[in-house]
Design a protein around this motif. Structure first.
Motif, PDB file in Angstrom:
ATOM      1  N   ARG A  58       0.756  -1.190   0.023  1.00  0.00           N
ATOM      2  CA  ARG A  58       0.186   0.012   0.125  1.00  0.00           C
ATOM      3  C   ARG A  58       0.851   1.348  -0.225  1.00  0.00           C
ATOM      4  NH1 ARG A  58      -3.585  -1.775   5.000  1.00  0.00           N
ATOM      5  NH2 ARG A  58      -1.229  -2.535   5.372  1.00  0.00           N
ATOM      6  N   PRO A  59       0.447   2.321  -0.815  1.00  0.00           N
ATOM      7  CA  PRO A  59       1.161   3.227  -0.629  1.00  0.00           C
ATOM      8  C   PRO A  59       1.348   4.081   0.526  1.00  0.00           C
ATOM      9  CG  PRO A  59      -0.653   3.515  -2.355  1.00  0.00           C
ATOM     10  CD  PRO A  59      -1.024   2.195  -1.297  1.00  0.00           C
ATOM     11  N   VAL A  60       2.575   4.748   0.892  1.00  0.00           N
ATOM     12  CA  VAL A  60       3.114   5.519   2.077  1.00  0.00           C
ATOM     13  C   VAL A  60       3.500   6.950   1.585  1.00  0.00           C
ATOM     14  CG1 VAL A  60       4.615   5.485   4.036  1.00  0.00           C
ATOM     15  CG2 VAL A  60       3.575   3.342   3.344  1.00  0.00           C
ATOM     16  N   LEU A  61       2.808   7.910   2.114  1.00  0.00           N
ATOM     17  CA  LEU A  61       3.111   9.321   2.011  1.00  0.00           C
ATOM     18  C   LEU A  61       4.043   9.666   2.633  1.00  0.00           C
ATOM     19  CD1 LEU A  61       2.428  11.551  -0.324  1.00  0.00           C
ATOM     20  CD2 LEU A  61       0.657  12.094   1.389  1.00  0.00           C
ATOM     21  N   VAL A  62       5.119  10.137   2.140  1.00  0.00           N
ATOM     22  CA  VAL A  62       6.180  10.671   3.006  1.00  0.00           C
ATOM     23  C   VAL A  62       6.402  11.963   2.794  1.00  0.00           C
ATOM     24  CG1 VAL A  62       8.649  10.598   3.744  1.00  0.00           C
ATOM     25  CG2 VAL A  62       7.657   8.359   3.125  1.00  0.00           C
ATOM     26  N   ARG A  63       6.152  12.677   3.744  1.00  0.00           N
ATOM     27  CA  ARG A  63       6.143  14.318   3.854  1.00  0.00           C
ATOM     28  C   ARG A  63       7.793  14.549   4.177  1.00  0.00           C
ATOM     29  NH1 ARG A  63       2.581  18.497   7.389  1.00  0.00           N
ATOM     30  NH2 ARG A  63       3.965  20.153   7.160  1.00  0.00           N
ATOM     31  N   LEU A  64       8.349  15.393   3.083  1.00  0.00           N
ATOM     32  CA  LEU A  64       9.704  15.833   3.317  1.00  0.00           C
ATOM     33  C   LEU A  64       9.645  16.534   4.658  1.00  0.00           C
ATOM     34  CD1 LEU A  64      10.408  16.746  -0.128  1.00  0.00           C
ATOM     35  CD2 LEU A  64      11.091  14.623   1.071  1.00  0.00           C
ATOM     36  N   SER A  65      10.930  16.744   5.288  1.00  0.00           N
ATOM     37  CA  SER A  65      11.047  17.297   6.509  1.00  0.00           C
ATOM     38  C   SER A  65      10.644  18.658   6.674  1.00  0.00           C
ATOM     39  CB  SER A  65      12.582  17.261   7.245  1.00  0.00           C
ATOM     40  OG  SER A  65      13.315  17.976   6.139  1.00  0.00           O
ATOM     41  N   ASP A  66       9.895  19.279   7.649  1.00  0.00           N
ATOM     42  CA  ASP A  66       9.435  20.540   7.470  1.00  0.00           C
ATOM     43  C   ASP A  66       9.490  21.099   9.004  1.00  0.00           C
ATOM     44  OD1 ASP A  66       7.872  22.762   6.688  1.00  0.00           O
ATOM     45  OD2 ASP A  66       5.910  22.035   7.391  1.00  0.00           O
ATOM     46  N   PHE A  67      10.784  21.070   9.381  1.00  0.00           N
ATOM     47  CA  PHE A  67      11.002  21.537  10.674  1.00  0.00           C
ATOM     48  C   PHE A  67      11.004  23.131  10.434  1.00  0.00           C
ATOM     49  CE2 PHE A  67      13.651  17.805  11.657  1.00  0.00           C
ATOM     50  CZ  PHE A  67      12.656  17.153  12.299  1.00  0.00           C
ATOM     51  N   LYS A  68      10.594  23.925  11.642  1.00  0.00           N
ATOM     52  CA  LYS A  68      10.849  25.375  11.487  1.00  0.00           C
ATOM     53  C   LYS A  68      12.118  25.589  12.177  1.00  0.00           C
ATOM     54  CE  LYS A  68       7.130  25.504  14.219  1.00  0.00           C
ATOM     55  NZ  LYS A  68       6.487  24.184  14.243  1.00  0.00           N
ATOM     56  N   SER A  69      12.726  26.828  11.706  1.00  0.00           N
ATOM     57  CA  SER A  69      14.083  27.141  12.105  1.00  0.00           C
ATOM     58  C   SER A  69      14.429  26.927  13.631  1.00  0.00           C
ATOM     59  CB  SER A  69      14.541  28.410  11.578  1.00  0.00           C
ATOM     60  OG  SER A  69      13.468  29.372  12.289  1.00  0.00           O
ATOM     61  N   ASN A  70      13.538  27.210  14.567  1.00  0.00           N
ATOM     62  CA  ASN A  70      13.812  26.975  15.846  1.00  0.00           C
ATOM     63  C   ASN A  70      13.681  25.458  16.293  1.00  0.00           C
ATOM     64  OD1 ASN A  70      10.873  26.886  15.334  1.00  0.00           O
ATOM     65  ND2 ASN A  70      10.254  27.121  17.619  1.00  0.00           N
ATOM     66  N   GLU A  71      13.050  24.716  15.520  1.00  0.00           N
ATOM     67  CA  GLU A  71      13.149  23.185  15.928  1.00  0.00           C
ATOM     68  C   GLU A  71      14.622  22.706  15.239  1.00  0.00           C
ATOM     69  OE1 GLU A  71       8.315  22.095  15.396  1.00  0.00           O
ATOM     70  OE2 GLU A  71       9.666  22.422  13.656  1.00  0.00           O
ATOM     71  N   TYR A  72      14.777  23.232  14.144  1.00  0.00           N
ATOM     72  CA  TYR A  72      16.241  22.689  13.607  1.00  0.00           C
ATOM     73  C   TYR A  72      17.263  23.196  14.272  1.00  0.00           C
ATOM     74  CZ  TYR A  72      15.514  20.544   8.840  1.00  0.00           C
ATOM     75  OH  TYR A  72      15.069  19.769   7.898  1.00  0.00           O
ATOM     76  N   ARG A  73      17.244  24.324  14.873  1.00  0.00           N
ATOM     77  CA  ARG A  73      18.295  24.812  16.147  1.00  0.00           C
ATOM     78  C   ARG A  73      18.276  23.817  17.347  1.00  0.00           C
ATOM     79  NH1 ARG A  73      20.141  29.876  15.680  1.00  0.00           N
ATOM     80  NH2 ARG A  73      20.352  30.061  17.889  1.00  0.00           N
ATOM     81  N   ARG A  74      17.349  23.199  17.707  1.00  0.00           N
ATOM     82  CA  ARG A  74      17.335  22.218  18.829  1.00  0.00           C
ATOM     83  C   ARG A  74      18.213  20.919  18.558  1.00  0.00           C
ATOM     84  NH1 ARG A  74      12.014  24.758  20.107  1.00  0.00           N
ATOM     85  NH2 ARG A  74      11.056  23.039  19.129  1.00  0.00           N
ATOM     86  N   LEU A  75      18.365  20.589  17.399  1.00  0.00           N
ATOM     87  CA  LEU A  75      19.047  19.532  16.952  1.00  0.00           C
ATOM     88  C   LEU A  75      20.553  19.812  17.146  1.00  0.00           C
ATOM     89  CD1 LEU A  75      17.418  18.580  13.540  1.00  0.00           C
ATOM     90  CD2 LEU A  75      16.906  17.573  15.700  1.00  0.00           C
ATOM     91  N   VAL A  76      21.120  18.670  17.424  1.00  0.00           N
ATOM     92  CA  VAL A  76      22.837  18.750  17.643  1.00  0.00           C
ATOM     93  C   VAL A  76      23.541  19.329  16.404  1.00  0.00           C
ATOM     94  CG1 VAL A  76      24.737  17.527  18.026  1.00  0.00           C
ATOM     95  CG2 VAL A  76      22.972  16.513  19.090  1.00  0.00           C
ATOM     96  N   GLY A  77      24.036  20.517  16.792  1.00  0.00           N
ATOM     97  CA  GLY A  77      24.949  21.292  15.695  1.00  0.00           C
ATOM     98  C   GLY A  77      23.935  22.194  15.120  1.00  0.00           C
ATOM     99  N   GLY A  78      22.638  22.384  15.462  1.00  0.00           N
ATOM    100  CA  GLY A  78      21.716  23.205  14.634  1.00  0.00           C
ATOM    101  C   GLY A  78      21.908  24.741  14.966  1.00  0.00           C
ATOM    102  N   GLU A  79      22.308  25.108  15.969  1.00  0.00           N
ATOM    103  CA  GLU A  79      22.437  26.365  16.464  1.00  0.00           C
ATOM    104  C   GLU A  79      23.592  27.015  15.227  1.00  0.00           C
ATOM    105  OE1 GLU A  79      25.246  24.227  18.798  1.00  0.00           O
ATOM    106  OE2 GLU A  79      23.174  24.231  18.450  1.00  0.00           O
ATOM    107  N   ASN A  80      24.463  26.252  14.875  1.00  0.00           N
ATOM    108  CA  ASN A  80      25.473  26.867  13.892  1.00  0.00           C
ATOM    109  C   ASN A  80      24.820  27.239  12.626  1.00  0.00           C
ATOM    110  OD1 ASN A  80      26.654  25.085  16.020  1.00  0.00           O
ATOM    111  ND2 ASN A  80      28.395  26.411  15.212  1.00  0.00           N
ATOM    112  N   PHE A  81      23.754  26.579  12.175  1.00  0.00           N
ATOM    113  CA  PHE A  81      23.088  26.600  10.793  1.00  0.00           C
ATOM    114  C   PHE A  81      21.855  27.502  10.602  1.00  0.00           C
ATOM    115  CE2 PHE A  81      26.074  23.024  11.376  1.00  0.00           C
ATOM    116  CZ  PHE A  81      27.127  23.292  10.302  1.00  0.00           C
ATOM    117  N   GLU A  82      21.038  27.653  11.758  1.00  0.00           N
ATOM    118  CA  GLU A  82      19.833  28.207  11.557  1.00  0.00           C
ATOM    119  C   GLU A  82      19.625  29.658  12.027  1.00  0.00           C
ATOM    120  OE1 GLU A  82      17.350  26.731  10.239  1.00  0.00           O
ATOM    121  OE2 GLU A  82      18.508  24.948   9.751  1.00  0.00           O
TER     122      GLU A  82
END
Length: 140
Positions: A58-82
C-alpha cells in the motif's frame, strides 16, 4: 529526524563548523558507519523504510522534513546553521528551505535516503509530499 536522528543534517556535512562537544556527539553516533553523512542517510532510510515495509504494497506518503528554524536549531549542531527568526512559522521551512542554496546539500541528504528506500530497498510504495508550498512555482 528529530527523534530518530537528533542531529542537524548540515552538522554531519560540515562538522568543522560545530562545537567540539557537538562534533563529539556526532562522531560517537556515527562511529559504526564510514562517515557521519553515511550514518545520517542510513538512519533516515531505515526509519522511512521500516514504515514503508510495514504497509507494503500500500502507498505510504512521506512528507519531506518541515521543521521550523527553531526546531532545527534544537538538533545537535543546529544553532550553527539556523537563523534566529522572529516568526519561524512563516520563515525558512518547507519548499522554500529546499530551494534555498544554503540548504541544498542537506536536502540532497534527504533525497539520497528516499532514493535508497525506493531503489535499493525496493519499497516503491513510498510517495513524496513537499510541505508548505507558498506559491505554485515552489511546488514545481
Amino acid at each position: 529526524v528529530a527523534n530518530h536522528i537528533g542531529v542537524h543534517p548540515k552538522a554531519v556535512l560540515h562538522p568543522e563548523l560545530v562545537s567540539p562537544e557537538d562534533r563529539e556527539i556526532i562522531t560517537e553516533r556515527a562511529k559504526n558507519d564510514p562517515s557521519p553523512k553515511a550514518w545520517f542517510t542510513r538512519r533516515l532510510s531505515e526509519g522511512i523504510g521500516s514504515i514503508a515495509a510495514a504497509f507494503y504494497p500500500r502507498p505510504v506518503l512521506v512528507r519531506l522534513s518541515d521543521f521550523k528554524s527553531n526546531e532545527y536549531r534544537r538538533l545537535v549542531g543546529g544553532e550553527n546553521f539556523e537563523p534566529d527568526e522572529e516568526n519561524p512559522m512563516l520563515g525558512l521551512r518547507g519548499a522554500s528551505r529546499y530551494l534555498s542554496p544554503e540548504f541544498k546539500d542537506a536536502f540532497e541528504l534527504e533525497c539520497e535516503a528516499l532514493s535508497h528506500v525506493r531503489n535499493e530497498m525496493g519499497l516503491k510504495n513510498v510517495e513524496l509530499m513537499v510541505p508548505f508550498c507558498r506559491t505554485p512555482e515552489e511546488g514545481k
